[in-house]
Design a protein around this motif. Structure first.
Motif, PDB file in Angstrom:
ATOM      1  N   GLU A   1       0.825  -1.208   0.000  1.00 39.27           N
ATOM      2  CA  GLU A   1       0.000   0.000   0.000  1.00 39.27           C
ATOM      3  C   GLU A   1       0.861   1.262   0.000  1.00 39.27           C
ATOM      4  O   GLU A   1       0.552   2.236  -0.697  1.00 39.27           O
TER       5      GLU A   1
ATOM      6  N   ASN B   1       2.330   1.669  -3.518  1.00 43.81           N
ATOM      7  CA  ASN B   1       1.308   2.149  -4.450  1.00 43.81           C
ATOM      8  C   ASN B   1       1.022   3.629  -4.228  1.00 43.81           C
ATOM      9  O   ASN B   1       0.883   4.395  -5.190  1.00 43.81           O
ATOM     10  N   SER B   2       0.941   4.045  -2.983  1.00 49.10           N
ATOM     11  CA  SER B   2       0.696   5.452  -2.675  1.00 49.10           C
ATOM     12  C   SER B   2       1.865   6.317  -3.130  1.00 49.10           C
ATOM     13  O   SER B   2       1.672   7.407  -3.675  1.00 49.10           O
TER      14      SER B   2
END
Length: 63
Positions: free
Chosen positions: A25, A28-29
């Protein structure tokens, strides 16, 4: 005394109640932020280039 209680409650919340993002995560951010930053930079560059060219054209007519 209230400050010590506040620190204890803050620690408990951070350790036991907070949901931390996974490595995937976070990656991806980070990629999303990098992509958005590059897109915004390119748009600003294009606007600056167009404005500069327009102003050079106007100043060229005034000479």
């Amino acid at each position: 005394m209230k400050f010590v209680q506040y620190c204890k409650e803050s620690y408990e919340e951070l350790v036991h109640k907070t949901t931390w993002p996974t490595r995937l995560e976070l990656m991806n951010s980070a990629i999303l932020v990098l992509t958005a930053s590059l897109c915004i930079a390119l748009v600003i560059f294009a606007m600056d280039f167009i404005f500069q060219s327009g102003m050079e054209g106007i100043y060229g007519l005034l000479r």
